[in-house]
Design an enzyme around this catalytic site. Structure first.
Site, PDB file in Angstrom:
ATOM      1  N   TYR A 145     -26.918  14.186 -27.158  1.00 29.82           N
ATOM      2  CA  TYR A 145     -27.233  12.967 -26.403  1.00 29.82           C
ATOM      3  C   TYR A 145     -27.693  13.362 -24.991  1.00 29.82           C
ATOM      4  O   TYR A 145     -28.710  12.883 -24.487  1.00 29.82           O
ATOM      5  CB  TYR A 145     -25.995  12.074 -26.347  1.00 29.82           C
ATOM      6  CG  TYR A 145     -26.188  10.756 -25.642  1.00 29.82           C
ATOM      7  CD1 TYR A 145     -26.718   9.659 -26.304  1.00 29.82           C
ATOM      8  CD2 TYR A 145     -25.831  10.600 -24.295  1.00 29.82           C
ATOM      9  CE1 TYR A 145     -26.883   8.437 -25.656  1.00 29.82           C
ATOM     10  CE2 TYR A 145     -25.998   9.391 -23.640  1.00 29.82           C
ATOM     11  CZ  TYR A 145     -26.523   8.309 -24.326  1.00 29.82           C
ATOM     12  OH  TYR A 145     -26.706   7.110 -23.682  1.00 29.82           O
ATOM     13  N   ASN A 180     -35.919   1.393 -24.865  1.00 32.00           N
ATOM     14  CA  ASN A 180     -34.476   1.281 -24.631  1.00 32.00           C
ATOM     15  C   ASN A 180     -33.627   1.693 -25.838  1.00 32.00           C
ATOM     16  O   ASN A 180     -32.491   2.131 -25.661  1.00 32.00           O
ATOM     17  CB  ASN A 180     -34.183  -0.184 -24.240  1.00 32.00           C
ATOM     18  CG  ASN A 180     -32.731  -0.547 -24.385  1.00 32.00           C
ATOM     19  OD1 ASN A 180     -31.902  -0.151 -23.568  1.00 32.00           O
ATOM     20  ND2 ASN A 180     -32.400  -1.293 -25.436  1.00 32.00           N
TER      21      ASN A 180
HETATM   22  N1  NAI Z   1     -23.972   1.365 -22.649  1.00 27.04           N
HETATM   23  C1  NAI Z   1     -23.948   2.460 -21.927  1.00 27.04           C
HETATM   24  O1  NAI Z   1     -22.888   2.900 -21.444  1.00 27.04           O
HETATM   25  C2  NAI Z   1     -25.211   3.176 -21.644  1.00 27.04           C
HETATM   26  C3  NAI Z   1     -26.310   3.079 -22.451  1.00 27.04           C
HETATM   27  N2  NAI Z   1     -27.435   3.790 -22.165  1.00 27.04           N
HETATM   28  C4  NAI Z   1     -28.614   3.695 -23.009  1.00 27.04           C
HETATM   29  O2  NAI Z   1     -29.019   2.344 -23.073  1.00 27.04           O
HETATM   30  C5  NAI Z   1     -29.767   2.119 -24.253  1.00 27.04           C
HETATM   31  C6  NAI Z   1     -29.282   0.852 -24.938  1.00 27.04           C
HETATM   32  O3  NAI Z   1     -27.986   1.071 -25.449  1.00 27.04           O
HETATM   33  P1  NAI Z   1     -26.822  -0.013 -25.399  1.00 27.04           P
HETATM   34  O4  NAI Z   1     -27.384  -1.341 -25.199  1.00 27.04           O
HETATM   35  O5  NAI Z   1     -25.809   0.475 -24.480  1.00 27.04           O
HETATM   36  O6  NAI Z   1     -26.227   0.142 -26.863  1.00 27.04           O
HETATM   37  P2  NAI Z   1     -26.236  -0.837 -28.110  1.00 27.04           P
HETATM   38  O7  NAI Z   1     -25.715  -0.025 -29.239  1.00 27.04           O
HETATM   39  O8  NAI Z   1     -25.549  -2.108 -27.793  1.00 27.04           O
HETATM   40  O9  NAI Z   1     -27.779  -1.172 -28.313  1.00 27.04           O
HETATM   41  C7  NAI Z   1     -28.691  -0.277 -28.863  1.00 27.04           C
HETATM   42  C8  NAI Z   1     -29.707  -1.078 -29.656  1.00 27.04           C
HETATM   43  O10 NAI Z   1     -30.668  -0.163 -30.170  1.00 27.04           O
HETATM   44  C9  NAI Z   1     -30.932  -0.525 -31.521  1.00 27.04           C
HETATM   45  N3  NAI Z   1     -31.432   0.621 -32.277  1.00 27.04           N
HETATM   46  C10 NAI Z   1     -30.738   1.713 -32.677  1.00 27.04           C
HETATM   47  N4  NAI Z   1     -31.535   2.514 -33.399  1.00 27.04           N
HETATM   48  C11 NAI Z   1     -32.754   1.930 -33.441  1.00 27.04           C
HETATM   49  C12 NAI Z   1     -33.990   2.282 -34.030  1.00 27.04           C
HETATM   50  N5  NAI Z   1     -34.121   3.380 -34.767  1.00 27.04           N
HETATM   51  N6  NAI Z   1     -35.052   1.465 -33.850  1.00 27.04           N
HETATM   52  C13 NAI Z   1     -34.922   0.312 -33.144  1.00 27.04           C
HETATM   53  N7  NAI Z   1     -33.768  -0.078 -32.582  1.00 27.04           N
HETATM   54  C14 NAI Z   1     -32.697   0.721 -32.724  1.00 27.04           C
HETATM   55  C15 NAI Z   1     -29.593  -1.013 -32.046  1.00 27.04           C
HETATM   56  O11 NAI Z   1     -29.723  -1.782 -33.242  1.00 27.04           O
HETATM   57  C16 NAI Z   1     -29.084  -1.802 -30.866  1.00 27.04           C
HETATM   58  O12 NAI Z   1     -29.520  -3.143 -30.901  1.00 27.04           O
HETATM   59  C17 NAI Z   1     -29.623   3.396 -25.081  1.00 27.04           C
HETATM   60  O13 NAI Z   1     -30.781   4.182 -24.940  1.00 27.04           O
HETATM   61  C18 NAI Z   1     -28.426   4.083 -24.451  1.00 27.04           C
HETATM   62  O14 NAI Z   1     -28.472   5.471 -24.644  1.00 27.04           O
HETATM   63  C19 NAI Z   1     -27.515   4.595 -21.071  1.00 27.04           C
HETATM   64  C20 NAI Z   1     -26.464   4.732 -20.244  1.00 27.04           C
HETATM   65  C21 NAI Z   1     -25.220   4.027 -20.429  1.00 27.04           C
HETATM   66  C1  LIG Z   2     -22.712   9.116 -26.527  1.00 27.36           C
HETATM   67  C2  LIG Z   2     -22.593   7.696 -26.079  1.00 27.36           C
HETATM   68  C3  LIG Z   2     -23.216   7.511 -24.774  1.00 27.36           C
HETATM   69  C4  LIG Z   2     -22.613   6.466 -23.934  1.00 27.36           C
HETATM   70  C5  LIG Z   2     -23.512   5.848 -22.953  1.00 27.36           C
HETATM   71  C6  LIG Z   2     -23.888   6.680 -21.786  1.00 27.36           C
HETATM   72  O1  LIG Z   2     -24.995   7.176 -21.715  1.00 27.36           O
HETATM   73  C7  LIG Z   2     -22.952   6.810 -20.722  1.00 27.36           C
HETATM   74  C8  LIG Z   2     -23.092   7.751 -19.758  1.00 27.36           C
HETATM   75  C9  LIG Z   2     -22.202   7.779 -18.665  1.00 27.36           C
HETATM   76  C10 LIG Z   2     -21.996   8.838 -17.909  1.00 27.36           C
HETATM   77  C11 LIG Z   2     -22.506  10.215 -18.214  1.00 27.36           C
HETATM   78  C12 LIG Z   2     -21.422  11.199 -17.989  1.00 27.36           C
HETATM   79  C13 LIG Z   2     -21.566  12.345 -17.418  1.00 27.36           C
HETATM   80  C14 LIG Z   2     -22.811  12.813 -16.781  1.00 27.36           C
HETATM   81  C15 LIG Z   2     -22.458  13.938 -15.896  1.00 27.36           C
HETATM   82  C16 LIG Z   2     -22.856  14.094 -14.674  1.00 27.36           C
HETATM   83  C17 LIG Z   2     -23.825  13.239 -14.018  1.00 27.36           C
HETATM   84  C18 LIG Z   2     -23.848  13.613 -12.561  1.00 27.36           C
HETATM   85  C19 LIG Z   2     -25.138  13.323 -11.990  1.00 27.36           C
HETATM   86  C20 LIG Z   2     -25.003  12.504 -10.758  1.00 27.36           C
HETATM   87  O2  LIG Z   2     -26.042  12.172 -10.186  1.00 27.36           O
HETATM   88  O3  LIG Z   2     -23.898  12.164 -10.342  1.00 27.36           O
END
Ligand code: NAI
Ligand SMILES: CCCCCC(=O)/C=C/C=C\C/C=C\C/C=C\CCCC(=O)O
Length: 260
Positions: free
Chosen positions: A151, A91
């Site tokens: 990303y 994650n």
């Molecule tokens: N919040 C959102 O809108 C979305 C998040 N995600 C994904 O969900 C996952 C979790 O992110 P969130 O909880 O949203 O963000 P967040 O920033 O709250 O949590 C991320 C966690 O990962 C840890 N982390 C960062 N680098 C690290 C490393 N090198 N080793 C170990 N831990 C590390 C951070 O310390 C933090 O606790 C990520 O992969 C993110 O890309 C996906 C879609 C939407």
């Molecule tokens: C860089 C910080 C990232 C923030 C967290 C994150 O991952 C949020 C993503 C939210 C939406 C992604 C936006 C656009 C994606 C574009 C099209 C997806 C369409 C695919 C579908 O099935 O609808």
């Protein structure tokens, strides 16, 4: 898969979605090993979870997923503490378009490292008991997120890697399922990326566009995302599944049949 007595490992488990995944696993009877580089927040979470579930249900391990050595050691400690491993959630993730090499090293390489270690410990051929890996991608793994191209690339790669690994696991009879979760925006600290010029890099000019997208798509609560994560863990019929989660609900992605 019933979760009572099972053991899970969650990277990036100190806060945000990782914390919500840990909580839902604990609620359903699993033990959870939380790995993160954020040690103060991880220790605070462990203390709070001890109050609610008892101190034998979780452990917190300081671990940077960019370090193969630290990650290996964390898997080893989890096995030592809890005696088995059934669920791995890769994650940990960041949004940093300036230091994009670090974004690749955490979001993609970290997932690959974690998945290979998970297979090593869980596959039947290594005396493991089988299990499930859930890799956390994003809606940005399904389409272009214009203000974060690197990303976007890492999350597309997580989807492709996990689907291929799922097929490989099935054909090799490892007894390990591999699924992917693709959430839309959720209310966690990663959203601060968009308020931080240093992290947006050359795309900070797209802040307004990103803000509009976010308002259009809405922001999920981490607990909503966790409900769908649980589905990927418990539904034994799902391998290579890619689950898209938005405010409008969740749906499995459909792809052309694998040629194998
Ligand atoms: N919040 C959102 O809108 C979305 C998040 N995600 C994904 O969900 C996952 C979790 O992110 P969130 O909880 O949203 O963000 P967040 O920033 O709250 O949590 C991320 C966690 O990962 C840890 N982390 C960062 N680098 C690290 C490393 N090198 N080793 C170990 N831990 C590390 C951070 O310390 C933090 O606790 C990520 O992969 C993110 O890309 C996906 C879609 C939407
Ligand atoms: C860089 C910080 C990232 C923030 C967290 C994150 O991952 C949020 C993503 C939210 C939406 C992604 C936006 C656009 C994606 C574009 C099209 C997806 C369409 C695919 C579908 O099935 O609808």
């Amino acid at each position: 898969m019933a979760l009572s007595g099972k053991v899970a490992l969650v990277t990036g488990g100190s806060q945000g979605l990782g914390k919500a995944f840990a909580e839902i696993l604990l609620k359903h009877g699993a033990k959870v090993s939380l790995l993160d580089i954020n040690v103060p927040t991880g220790n605070k979470l462990k203390a709070a979870l001890d109050e609610e579930y008892g101190s034998d249900r979780t452990c917190f391990i300081s671990c940077d997923v960019t370090s193969e050595t630290q990650l290996k050691e964390a898997f080893h400690k989890t096995l030592e503490s809890f005696g088995r491993l059934d669920i791995v959630c890769n994650n940990a993730g960041i949004g940093n378009e300036s230091n994009w090499e670090r974004t690749v090293d955490i979001n993609l390489n970290g997932v690959i490292r974690g998945s290979y270690l998970a297979l090593q410990y869980m596959k039947k051929q290594n005396k493991g008991q089988g299990g499930v890996i859930v890799n956390i991608a994003s809606m940005a793994g399904l389409g272009p997120f214009l203000s974060a191209p690197v990303y976007t690339a890492t999350k597309h790669a997580v989807v492709g890697f996990s689907r291929a690994l799922a097929d490989a696991s099935q054909v090799s009879d490892y007894g390990v399922r591999i699924n992917v979760l693709c959430p839309s925006f959720a209310k966690t600290e990663i959203l601060e990326t968009f308020n931080t010029d240093d992290l947006m890099g050359q795309f900070s000019n797209l802040r307004q566009t990103t803000q509009k997208l976010l308002e259009h798509m809405g922001v999920l609560d981490p607990s909503q995302v966790a409900e769908h994560f649980l589905q990927l863990v418990t539904d034994d019929s799902r391998n290579g599944a890619v689950l898209r989660v938005t405010q409008a609900g969740a749906s499995y992605m459909e792809y052309p049949k694998s040629v194998m």
